[in-house]
Design an enzyme around this catalytic site. Structure first.
Site, PDB file in Angstrom:
ATOM      1  N   SER A   1       0.651  -1.343  -0.075  1.00 48.50           N
ATOM      2  CA  SER A   1      -0.041  -0.093  -0.010  1.00 48.50           C
ATOM      3  C   SER A   1       1.003   1.324  -0.135  1.00 48.50           C
ATOM      4  CB  SER A   1      -1.152   0.005   1.073  1.00 48.50           C
ATOM      5  OG  SER A   1      -0.279  -0.226   2.422  1.00 48.50           O
TER       6      SER A   1
ATOM      7  N   ASP B   1       0.918   1.424  25.780  1.00 50.67           N
ATOM      8  CA  ASP B   1       0.851   1.787  24.125  1.00 50.67           C
ATOM      9  C   ASP B   1       0.225   0.396  23.624  1.00 50.67           C
ATOM     10  OD1 ASP B   1       0.836   3.823  22.739  1.00 50.67           O
ATOM     11  OD2 ASP B   1       2.877   3.297  21.578  1.00 50.67           O
TER      12      ASP B   1
ATOM     13  N   PHE C   1      11.854  14.459  11.894  1.00 52.46           N
ATOM     14  CA  PHE C   1      10.851  13.622  11.904  1.00 52.46           C
ATOM     15  C   PHE C   1      10.932  12.577  12.896  1.00 52.46           C
ATOM     16  CE2 PHE C   1       8.941  13.172   7.354  1.00 52.46           C
ATOM     17  CZ  PHE C   1       8.747  14.411   7.298  1.00 52.46           C
TER      18      PHE C   1
ATOM     19  N   ASN D   1      -3.347  -0.144  24.104  1.00 49.40           N
ATOM     20  CA  ASN D   1      -3.947   0.860  23.368  1.00 49.40           C
ATOM     21  C   ASN D   1      -4.342   0.274  22.043  1.00 49.40           C
ATOM     22  OD1 ASN D   1      -5.467   3.456  22.391  1.00 49.40           O
ATOM     23  ND2 ASN D   1      -3.307   3.775  21.508  1.00 49.40           N
TER      24      ASN D   1
ATOM     25  N   ASP E   1      -2.342  14.510  15.958  1.00 50.76           N
ATOM     26  CA  ASP E   1      -1.335  15.066  17.038  1.00 50.76           C
ATOM     27  C   ASP E   1      -2.117  16.495  17.567  1.00 50.76           C
ATOM     28  OD1 ASP E   1       1.000  13.781  16.833  1.00 50.76           O
ATOM     29  OD2 ASP E   1       1.183  14.327  14.717  1.00 50.76           O
TER      30      ASP E   1
ATOM     31  N   HIS F   1      -6.953   9.210   5.397  1.00 54.44           N
ATOM     32  CA  HIS F   1      -6.962   9.302   6.872  1.00 54.44           C
ATOM     33  C   HIS F   1      -8.000  10.112   7.374  1.00 54.44           C
ATOM     34  CE1 HIS F   1      -2.353   8.003   6.492  1.00 54.44           C
ATOM     35  NE2 HIS F   1      -2.975   7.623   5.400  1.00 54.44           N
TER      36      HIS F   1
ATOM     37  N   HIS G   1       3.512  -1.175   3.901  1.00 52.89           N
ATOM     38  CA  HIS G   1       2.951   0.099   3.678  1.00 52.89           C
ATOM     39  C   HIS G   1       4.360   0.953   3.338  1.00 52.89           C
ATOM     40  CE1 HIS G   1      -0.014   3.284   4.043  1.00 52.89           C
ATOM     41  NE2 HIS G   1       0.683   3.935   4.539  1.00 52.89           N
TER      42      HIS G   1
ATOM     43  N   ARG H   1      -6.911  -2.036  22.381  1.00 53.82           N
ATOM     44  CA  ARG H   1      -8.261  -1.475  22.241  1.00 53.82           C
ATOM     45  C   ARG H   1      -8.655  -1.301  20.891  1.00 53.82           C
ATOM     46  NH1 ARG H   1      -7.027   1.183  27.237  1.00 53.82           N
ATOM     47  NH2 ARG H   1      -5.812   2.741  26.127  1.00 53.82           N
ATOM     48  N   LYS H   2      -7.960  -0.664  20.046  1.00 50.20           N
ATOM     49  CA  LYS H   2      -8.100  -0.236  18.685  1.00 50.20           C
ATOM     50  C   LYS H   2      -8.716  -1.504  17.876  1.00 50.20           C
ATOM     51  CE  LYS H   2      -4.183   2.465  18.107  1.00 50.20           C
ATOM     52  NZ  LYS H   2      -3.506   3.577  17.396  1.00 50.20           N
TER      53      LYS H   2
ATOM     54  N   GLU I   1       1.233   5.439   0.806  1.00 51.53           N
ATOM     55  CA  GLU I   1       0.668   6.472   1.342  1.00 51.53           C
ATOM     56  C   GLU I   1       0.986   8.017   0.546  1.00 51.53           C
ATOM     57  OE1 GLU I   1       0.496   6.805   5.590  1.00 51.53           O
ATOM     58  OE2 GLU I   1       1.237   8.595   5.825  1.00 51.53           O
TER      59      GLU I   1
ATOM     60  N   ALA J   1       2.989   7.908  25.132  1.00 57.46           N
ATOM     61  CA  ALA J   1       2.607   6.638  25.971  1.00 57.46           C
ATOM     62  C   ALA J   1       3.061   6.712  27.396  1.00 57.46           C
ATOM     63  CB  ALA J   1       2.804   5.506  25.280  1.00 57.46           C
TER      64      ALA J   1
HETATM   65  P1  FAD Z   1      -3.923   6.742  19.667  1.00 56.87           P
HETATM   66  O1  FAD Z   1      -3.862   5.407  19.317  1.00 56.87           O
HETATM   67  O2  FAD Z   1      -5.300   7.293  20.236  1.00 56.87           O
HETATM   68  O3  FAD Z   1      -2.718   6.973  20.853  1.00 56.87           O
HETATM   69  C1  FAD Z   1      -2.090   8.418  21.030  1.00 56.87           C
HETATM   70  C2  FAD Z   1      -1.557   8.297  22.422  1.00 56.87           C
HETATM   71  O4  FAD Z   1      -2.411   8.272  23.579  1.00 56.87           O
HETATM   72  C3  FAD Z   1      -0.524   6.930  22.778  1.00 56.87           C
HETATM   73  O5  FAD Z   1       0.502   7.427  23.254  1.00 56.87           O
HETATM   74  C4  FAD Z   1      -1.454   6.274  23.503  1.00 56.87           C
HETATM   75  O6  FAD Z   1      -0.712   5.279  24.122  1.00 56.87           O
HETATM   76  C5  FAD Z   1      -2.347   7.160  24.309  1.00 56.87           C
HETATM   77  N1  FAD Z   1      -3.620   6.661  24.616  1.00 56.87           N
HETATM   78  C6  FAD Z   1      -4.564   6.169  23.990  1.00 56.87           C
HETATM   79  N2  FAD Z   1      -5.696   6.060  24.847  1.00 56.87           N
HETATM   80  C7  FAD Z   1      -5.389   6.606  25.769  1.00 56.87           C
HETATM   81  C8  FAD Z   1      -6.087   6.593  26.990  1.00 56.87           C
HETATM   82  N3  FAD Z   1      -7.564   6.253  27.086  1.00 56.87           N
HETATM   83  N4  FAD Z   1      -5.598   7.257  28.069  1.00 56.87           N
HETATM   84  C9  FAD Z   1      -4.489   7.846  28.104  1.00 56.87           C
HETATM   85  N5  FAD Z   1      -3.542   7.603  27.040  1.00 56.87           N
HETATM   86  C10 FAD Z   1      -4.089   6.915  25.925  1.00 56.87           C
HETATM   87  N6  FAD Z   1      -1.367  12.169  11.886  1.00 56.87           N
HETATM   88  C11 FAD Z   1      -2.338  13.477  10.969  1.00 56.87           C
HETATM   89  O7  FAD Z   1      -2.283  14.391  11.728  1.00 56.87           O
HETATM   90  N7  FAD Z   1      -2.692  13.081   9.945  1.00 56.87           N
HETATM   91  C12 FAD Z   1      -2.448  11.806   9.270  1.00 56.87           C
HETATM   92  O8  FAD Z   1      -3.127  11.705   8.216  1.00 56.87           O
HETATM   93  C13 FAD Z   1      -1.673  11.003  10.120  1.00 56.87           C
HETATM   94  N8  FAD Z   1      -1.379   9.753   9.300  1.00 56.87           N
HETATM   95  C14 FAD Z   1      -0.654   8.769  10.134  1.00 56.87           C
HETATM   96  C15 FAD Z   1      -0.366   7.341   9.593  1.00 56.87           C
HETATM   97  C16 FAD Z   1       0.349   6.403  10.256  1.00 56.87           C
HETATM   98  C17 FAD Z   1       0.432   5.081   9.601  1.00 56.87           C
HETATM   99  C18 FAD Z   1       0.815   6.643  11.696  1.00 56.87           C
HETATM  100  C19 FAD Z   1       1.637   5.647  12.363  1.00 56.87           C
HETATM  101  C20 FAD Z   1       0.652   7.967  12.249  1.00 56.87           C
HETATM  102  C21 FAD Z   1      -0.039   8.920  11.429  1.00 56.87           C
HETATM  103  N9  FAD Z   1      -0.428  10.443  11.967  1.00 56.87           N
HETATM  104  C22 FAD Z   1      -1.174  11.110  11.334  1.00 56.87           C
HETATM  105  C23 FAD Z   1       0.128  10.486  13.161  1.00 56.87           C
HETATM  106  C24 FAD Z   1      -0.861  10.402  14.508  1.00 56.87           C
HETATM  107  O9  FAD Z   1      -1.874  11.282  14.180  1.00 56.87           O
HETATM  108  C25 FAD Z   1      -0.048  10.798  15.742  1.00 56.87           C
HETATM  109  O10 FAD Z   1       1.121   9.690  15.965  1.00 56.87           O
HETATM  110  C26 FAD Z   1      -1.019  10.778  17.003  1.00 56.87           C
HETATM  111  O11 FAD Z   1      -0.144  11.448  17.860  1.00 56.87           O
HETATM  112  C27 FAD Z   1      -1.339   9.604  17.535  1.00 56.87           C
HETATM  113  O12 FAD Z   1      -2.334   8.960  16.746  1.00 56.87           O
HETATM  114  P2  FAD Z   1      -2.912   7.460  17.106  1.00 56.87           P
HETATM  115  O13 FAD Z   1      -4.056   7.188  16.366  1.00 56.87           O
HETATM  116  O14 FAD Z   1      -1.708   6.502  17.180  1.00 56.87           O
HETATM  117  O15 FAD Z   1      -3.436   7.798  18.626  1.00 56.87           O
END
Ligand code: FAD
Length: 292
Positions: free
Chosen positions: A16, A156, A214, A159, A110, A78, A264, A162-163, A18, A150
């Protein structure tokens, strides 16, 4: 001999790609050229990132729609949940579903710089929300070297579980250069009962200076050998690209020997390195079709 390469069987490997929404007309052209170049490799899907700036979601959506209509590829937007209400997210999900989009990469996004507030939604909540609207195919993010916010590696991992429990169909990893860290992480996922594919995210290096930035922001370890590899090449794009392709080819070769079937690629909207790496993996255009 020493250089014997065993190529994967055709159809054995899924890739895939990106892309990100370009910010200028010139970059727009680069994007479409890259998509056209990579399309014959028949990726399982291509994805388009979404930035937090307002208006970018529309651009993500427009690009996804155009990829679908111009190339017939499966395209996944995304989607992040940090700056939208639940109602807005439900509406977006319905709009996507109604325009034929079945795949989404679901992320938290973020946090705004300097923010100390606890976000009211995490990616797991977004996965649940999307699944409650429609049966999307959902990819989520995973972090072999642990997400910077995390509490611990274990938290982590839980988490990620959970997803997946909320309905995610696969996880795509943050980029990495330490293959061991990916393999250890994959083992830990299995132990934790995470039963979806942990797809390695491959970022071929072409700009090492930018990569250092990065990596610093994302808690990704750049091994010493990688630093040494790029010494003295700040003004030598050609050599950087050749090395970037070679390093990524070595990585995917080891990963594929370790049983990885899905890859990917973070293309940064460029096709050349990704195309060469895919070729080395045995992922190629269907020549019988081309000859007809
Ligand atoms: P989550 O899975 O929600 O985790 C975020 C953090 O919170 C982790 O440290 C986790 O351990 C912690 N956490 C989760 N749940 C809880 C809880 N209930 N209590 C306390 N802590 C918790 N960013 C963009 O803006 N746009 C994009 O298009 C984009 N594409 C991406 C594609 C990939 C493949 C990857 C790996 C990252 C991408 N990102 C993108 C970056 C991403 O948005 C960031 O890394 C963001 O900080 C975390 O997103 P996540 O979905 O992993 O969050």
């Amino acid at each position: 001999g020493l250089l014997n390469q065993s190529l994967a069987e055709v159809g054995d490997i899924n890739v895939s790609f990106e892309f990100f929404p370009p910010s200028s007309e010139k970059m727009e052209q680069t994007l479409w050229n890259s998509i056209e170049r990579l399309a014959p490799l028949k990726p399982k899907f291509v994805s388009v990132t979404y930035g937090a700036c307002s208006g970018e979601r529309d651009r993500t959506h427009d690009i996804v729609k155009r990829i679908k209509s111009d190339t017939g590829l499966t395209a996944a937007p995304h989607l992040t949940c940090i700056d939208a209400s639940r109602d807005e997210l439900r509406q977006i999900a319905r709009d996507y579903w109604n325009s034929g989009i079945r795949e989404i990469v679901a992320l938290r996004g973020d946090l705004p710089e300097g923010s100390t507030e606890r976000p009211d939604m995490y990616a797991a909540d977004l996965v649940a929300l999307l699944k409650s609207e429609a049966d999307f195919d959902i990819s989520v993010a995973a972090y072999p070297e642990v997400h910077p916010e995390a509490k611990s590696a274990q938290a982590d991992l839980i988490n990620l579980k959970r997803k997946v429990d909320a309905g995610a169909n696969r996880a795509i990893t943050q980029f990495f250069y330490d293959v061991e860290s990916y393999l250890r992480f994959r083992d830990r996922c299995v132990t934790a009962g995470i039963d979806v594919e942990i797809v390695p995210g491959i970022l071929p290096v072409s700009n090492f200076k930018q990569l250092k930035r990065f990596a610093g922001m994302t808690n990704v370890h750049l091994p010493q050998w990688l630093h040494r590899m790029y010494e003295g090449l700040d003004d030598d794009q050609t050599t950087r690209n050749l090395l970037g392709a070679s390093i990524a080819m070595d990585m995917v070769k080891v990963l594929s020997k370790e049983g990885v079937k899905d890859f990917h690629f973070y293309t940064l909207n460029r096709a050349d390195l990704t195309y060469a790496i895919c070729h080395s993996l045995g992922v190629r255009p269907d020549l019988t079709v081309a000859a007809e």
